[in-house]
Design a protein around this motif. Structure first.
Motif, PDB file in Angstrom:
ATOM      1  N   GLU A 342     -47.085  24.220 -17.007  1.00  0.00           N
ATOM      2  CA  GLU A 342     -45.621  24.130 -16.932  1.00  0.00           C
ATOM      3  C   GLU A 342     -45.106  22.997 -17.821  1.00  0.00           C
ATOM      4  OE1 GLU A 342     -42.161  23.977 -13.448  1.00  0.00           O
ATOM      5  OE2 GLU A 342     -44.288  24.061 -12.909  1.00  0.00           O
ATOM      6  N   LYS A 343     -45.854  21.920 -17.893  1.00  0.00           N
ATOM      7  CA  LYS A 343     -45.465  20.753 -18.688  1.00  0.00           C
ATOM      8  C   LYS A 343     -45.409  21.076 -20.179  1.00  0.00           C
ATOM      9  CE  LYS A 343     -46.841  15.906 -19.291  1.00  0.00           C
ATOM     10  NZ  LYS A 343     -47.874  14.891 -18.946  1.00  0.00           N
ATOM     11  N   LEU A 344     -46.296  21.973 -20.635  1.00  0.00           N
ATOM     12  CA  LEU A 344     -46.391  22.289 -22.064  1.00  0.00           C
ATOM     13  C   LEU A 344     -45.735  23.624 -22.432  1.00  0.00           C
ATOM     14  CD1 LEU A 344     -50.105  21.176 -22.549  1.00  0.00           C
ATOM     15  CD2 LEU A 344     -48.078  19.992 -23.417  1.00  0.00           C
ATOM     16  N   ALA A 345     -45.104  24.277 -21.454  1.00  0.00           N
ATOM     17  CA  ALA A 345     -44.560  25.622 -21.688  1.00  0.00           C
ATOM     18  C   ALA A 345     -43.523  25.640 -22.808  1.00  0.00           C
ATOM     19  CB  ALA A 345     -43.967  26.165 -20.391  1.00  0.00           C
ATOM     20  N   GLU A 346     -42.591  24.699 -22.789  1.00  0.00           N
ATOM     21  CA  GLU A 346     -41.540  24.655 -23.821  1.00  0.00           C
ATOM     22  C   GLU A 346     -42.145  24.425 -25.200  1.00  0.00           C
ATOM     23  OE1 GLU A 346     -38.314  25.065 -23.837  1.00  0.00           O
ATOM     24  OE2 GLU A 346     -37.812  25.220 -21.701  1.00  0.00           O
ATOM     25  N   LYS A 347     -43.062  23.503 -25.305  1.00  0.00           N
ATOM     26  CA  LYS A 347     -43.662  23.145 -26.597  1.00  0.00           C
ATOM     27  C   LYS A 347     -44.363  24.331 -27.234  1.00  0.00           C
ATOM     28  CE  LYS A 347     -46.981  19.990 -28.761  1.00  0.00           C
ATOM     29  NZ  LYS A 347     -47.920  18.862 -28.555  1.00  0.00           N
ATOM     30  N   TYR A 348     -45.013  25.170 -26.431  1.00  0.00           N
ATOM     31  CA  TYR A 348     -45.788  26.295 -26.980  1.00  0.00           C
ATOM     32  C   TYR A 348     -45.019  27.616 -26.933  1.00  0.00           C
ATOM     33  CZ  TYR A 348     -49.922  23.460 -27.659  1.00  0.00           C
ATOM     34  OH  TYR A 348     -50.804  22.511 -28.130  1.00  0.00           O
ATOM     35  N   GLY A 349     -43.723  27.542 -26.675  1.00  0.00           N
ATOM     36  CA  GLY A 349     -42.888  28.735 -26.769  1.00  0.00           C
ATOM     37  C   GLY A 349     -43.061  29.733 -25.641  1.00  0.00           C
ATOM     38  N   ILE A 350     -43.465  29.245 -24.467  1.00  0.00           N
ATOM     39  CA  ILE A 350     -43.605  30.138 -23.303  1.00  0.00           C
ATOM     40  C   ILE A 350     -42.804  29.575 -22.118  1.00  0.00           C
ATOM     41  CG2 ILE A 350     -45.788  31.270 -23.892  1.00  0.00           C
ATOM     42  CD1 ILE A 350     -47.275  29.086 -22.356  1.00  0.00           C
ATOM     43  N   PRO A 351     -41.495  29.354 -22.321  1.00  0.00           N
ATOM     44  CA  PRO A 351     -40.694  28.682 -21.280  1.00  0.00           C
ATOM     45  C   PRO A 351     -40.530  29.489 -19.999  1.00  0.00           C
ATOM     46  CG  PRO A 351     -39.278  29.576 -22.997  1.00  0.00           C
ATOM     47  CD  PRO A 351     -40.683  29.728 -23.486  1.00  0.00           C
ATOM     48  N   ASP A 352     -40.636  30.819 -20.101  1.00  0.00           N
ATOM     49  CA  ASP A 352     -40.409  31.658 -18.913  1.00  0.00           C
ATOM     50  C   ASP A 352     -41.705  32.053 -18.216  1.00  0.00           C
ATOM     51  OD1 ASP A 352     -37.657  31.628 -19.362  1.00  0.00           O
ATOM     52  OD2 ASP A 352     -37.792  33.313 -20.755  1.00  0.00           O
ATOM     53  N   ILE A 353     -42.766  31.283 -18.467  1.00  0.00           N
ATOM     54  CA  ILE A 353     -44.050  31.651 -17.872  1.00  0.00           C
ATOM     55  C   ILE A 353     -44.054  31.365 -16.360  1.00  0.00           C
ATOM     56  CG2 ILE A 353     -45.256  29.432 -18.177  1.00  0.00           C
ATOM     57  CD1 ILE A 353     -47.708  31.190 -19.102  1.00  0.00           C
ATOM     58  N   VAL A 354     -43.126  30.516 -15.906  1.00  0.00           N
ATOM     59  CA  VAL A 354     -43.031  30.193 -14.478  1.00  0.00           C
ATOM     60  C   VAL A 354     -41.931  31.043 -13.840  1.00  0.00           C
ATOM     61  CG1 VAL A 354     -42.586  28.379 -12.781  1.00  0.00           C
ATOM     62  CG2 VAL A 354     -43.805  27.835 -14.902  1.00  0.00           C
ATOM     63  N   TYR A 355     -42.223  31.615 -12.693  1.00  0.00           N
ATOM     64  CA  TYR A 355     -41.219  32.385 -11.957  1.00  0.00           C
ATOM     65  C   TYR A 355     -41.475  32.256 -10.459  1.00  0.00           C
ATOM     66  CZ  TYR A 355     -44.527  36.188 -10.840  1.00  0.00           C
ATOM     67  OH  TYR A 355     -45.575  36.928 -10.338  1.00  0.00           O
ATOM     68  N   GLY A 356     -40.463  32.533  -9.680  1.00  0.00           N
ATOM     69  CA  GLY A 356     -40.600  32.437  -8.228  1.00  0.00           C
ATOM     70  C   GLY A 356     -41.296  33.665  -7.666  1.00  0.00           C
ATOM     71  N   SER A 357     -42.276  33.447  -6.814  1.00  0.00           N
ATOM     72  CA  SER A 357     -43.006  34.581  -6.233  1.00  0.00           C
ATOM     73  C   SER A 357     -43.524  34.200  -4.841  1.00  0.00           C
ATOM     74  CB  SER A 357     -44.167  34.982  -7.149  1.00  0.00           C
ATOM     75  OG  SER A 357     -44.815  36.141  -6.656  1.00  0.00           O
ATOM     76  N   PHE A 358     -44.276  35.114  -4.264  1.00  0.00           N
ATOM     77  CA  PHE A 358     -44.798  34.917  -2.912  1.00  0.00           C
ATOM     78  C   PHE A 358     -46.304  35.131  -2.904  1.00  0.00           C
ATOM     79  CE2 PHE A 358     -40.416  36.239  -2.569  1.00  0.00           C
ATOM     80  CZ  PHE A 358     -39.892  35.401  -1.593  1.00  0.00           C
TER      81      PHE A 358
END
Length: 559
Positions: A342-358
């Motif tokens: 999550e910390k590096l998501a923006e830098k590597y162009g994957i900002p939406d890799i985190v989402y809310g789930s169960f």
């Protein structure tokens, strides 16, 4: 007609009756049917369940069982077709429709008690008014004209005036019909999805005070399928999970007040990763075979592979660990994995890799995300073979939802890994060989050989979405994000048939598809033989001999 009070106008009506449940062959439908079956078992009600794969299957299921039942529940099927016209039921037969496909057929909406749609009309997009699409029949109009003529003759009206009146009425009718056709085209030109049927039936269970963590979990899986297969927008999913969270909190509090055992289910909401099956796979394999991550990093290229290694190094995740099964990784690395990526998501162009789930926890070591269930059940539904019918796969998926059949879920997860790997390999080879072509208003990709992974709707649709996103991520064309994709795959060499699917453009914020109407018009203009039997209009079967002519006509139509 719409039925909003599901307890009084739906469930209580069925108590003590024999019921036929016809279920479409999809995960949301399976979860919804599992929920309603649990309610019926609780009240010792008699019912039969018949899985189907299309409109022909629905007709066959009803015909074979019509003598035994007066009440029919249609789950994820029937809402978009005129049920009474298609099935020709007796007048006393009542159909309850719980269908996420949209738009709903107007004949069902304005049916007088024989077709009851479970849902709230206020949540639907603009439904044409009754007066705009229905009027008295031609026979009644003619009778009115005859009456007018008799009256006019008595008054001594000339023949010319009578003719003028008739012409005026015909002109008014033509004007009304043209306006009706326009309204109906605007209403039905796009196919899309509404709320998950599993969620609707879970809310019924809640109102009946018969809900439980198991029923809620099945509703969560049904909703998650809509997200993973791109049936709904992420914003719609976010609103739905806010609603689900309130049920999770309520049932968690209720469970904590009771005696807990190690086998009790516990559902938790958390930020998860758009990485397929990573808890049951290695990190590298999961990232490579997840559409979002693979397309953003272009993991089928050498540069993409290098970027993945750079990401792992910066995360502090050694390659030896990243290639191990996730559960075999060092405990500290496992615990910090979410935070690191999550910390590096923006830098590597994957900002939406985190989402809310169960996630579902039961026993000492059983922990699954809702997405794990979706991928496992998809693989089970796709595993049709010569010795395994679609009905067998449906029942196996139904059993796989139960905690007592963990082995089915485990086998499904292993099969899902093979399916996702096959999709990635096909994407990689297709893009490297430049097999995605432009027809002007759309891209197309044609598989020339049968492939068991892509011979059924789910596999082919997932492949098509992956290819389109992958192609757009590497294309230099500014138009690429604005163009849809059509993919076809042979499914029956002896009969010369192939399965064809249309995917909306990547840039479209809405997953609405116009391909249903477009395919229908292209088939008519090109004299191609197509079969639009699926409840998803963007999926058709077509003769391979007609494919080139069909695509040429579609090109002209969409230009």
């Amino acid at each position: 007609m719409f039925v909003q009070d599901l307890k009084l106008e739906f469930y209580n009506v069925l108590v003590g009756k024999r019921i036929l449940i016809i279920v479409n062959y999809d995960i949301d439908g399976i979860c919804a049917s599992k929920i309603i079956q649990s309610l019926f078992k609780y009240d010792h009600m008699l019912y039969s369940v018949v899985p189907i794969m299309g409109m022909a299957g629905m007709q066959r299921a009803y015909t074979e069982n019509r003598d035994d039942v007066k009440y029919v529940i249609l789950i994820n099927c029937g809402g978009c077709v005129d049920i009474v016209d298609l099935l020709q039921p007796d007048e006393e037969v009542v159909f309850f429709v719980c269908d996420s496909h949209r738009p709903l057929d107007v004949c069902n909406i304005y049916s007088d008690k024989q077709v009851c749609i479970l849902g709230d009309p206020a949540t639907e997009e603009t439904i044409p008014s009754f007066e705009a699409i229905f009027r008295e029949s031609d026979g009644e109009d003619s009778a009115d004209e005859d009456d007018d003529e008799d009256d006019n003759e008595e008054e001594g009206t000339t023949r010319m005036e009578k003719h003028a009146n008739r012409v005026l009425k015909q002109r008014e009718r033509r004007t009304w019909e043209n306006e009706r056709d326009r309204i109906m085209f605007d209403y039905s030109q796009y196919s899309y999805y509404g709320r998950s049927s599993a969620i609707i039936l879970f809310e019924l269970a809640w109102k009946l005070t018969k809900d439980s963590p198991d029923l809620l979990w099945w509703a969560i899986v049904g909703t998650t399928e809509q997200l993973i297969l791109g049936k709904i927008e992420s914003s719609t999913y976010t609103l739905e999970i806010d609603n689900i969270q309130s049920h999770v909190s309520r049932l968690t509090t209720k469970s904590s007040d009771q005696t807990q055992t190690h086998s009790a289910s516990k559902i938790t909401f958390e930020n998860d990763l758009h990485l397929a099956l990573y808890r049951h796979w290695s990190v590298t394999e999961s990232m490579r075979n997840s559409m979002y991550c693979a397309c953003k990093l272009k993991l089928w290229t050498l540069r993409g592979e290098k970027k993945l290694h750079e990401l792992l190094v910066e995360m502090g995740l050694p390659l030896t660990h990243a290639k191990q099964m996730f559960n075999s990784m060092d405990l500290t690395l496992r615990q910090e994995f979410h935070q690191m990526i999550e910390k590096l998501a923006e830098k590597y162009g994957i900002p939406d890799i985190v989402y809310g789930s169960f996630t579902l926890n039961y026993g000492y070591r059983n922990r699954y995300s809702a997405a794990d269930y979706v991928y496992a059940l998809l693989a089970i539904l796709e595993s049709v073979k010569h010795d395994k019918t679609p009905e067998d796969c449906f029942l196996e998926a139904l059993d796989g939802l139960s905690k007592s059949h963990k082995s089915i879920l485990t086998a499904g997860i292993e099969s899902a890994k093979l399916l996702l790997s096959a999709i990635f390999r096909q994407v990689q080879s297709s893009l490297e060989a430049h097999q995605v072509h432009s027809a002007g208003p759309f891209f197309y990709f044609i598989l020339n050989e049968e492939n068991s992974y892509f011979s059924y709707p789910f596999g082919l649709t997932m492949l098509a979405k992956f290819i389109l996103n992958g192609y757009v991520s590497t294309s230099r064309s500014r138009r690429a994000p604005e163009l849809p994709l059509i993919v076809s795959c042979p499914v029956d060499a002896e009969r010369g048939l192939c399965l064809l699917v249309g995917i909306p453009p990547v840039r479209e914020n809405s997953p609405k598809s116009f391909f249903g109407k477009a395919f229908e018009q292209a088939a008519q203009k090109s004299n191609s033989v197509i079969r639009q039997d699926f409840f998803e209009p963007s999926l058709i079967q077509i003769r391979q001999s007609d494919l080139t002519r069909f695509l040429d006509t579609l090109t002209v139509l969409l230009s």
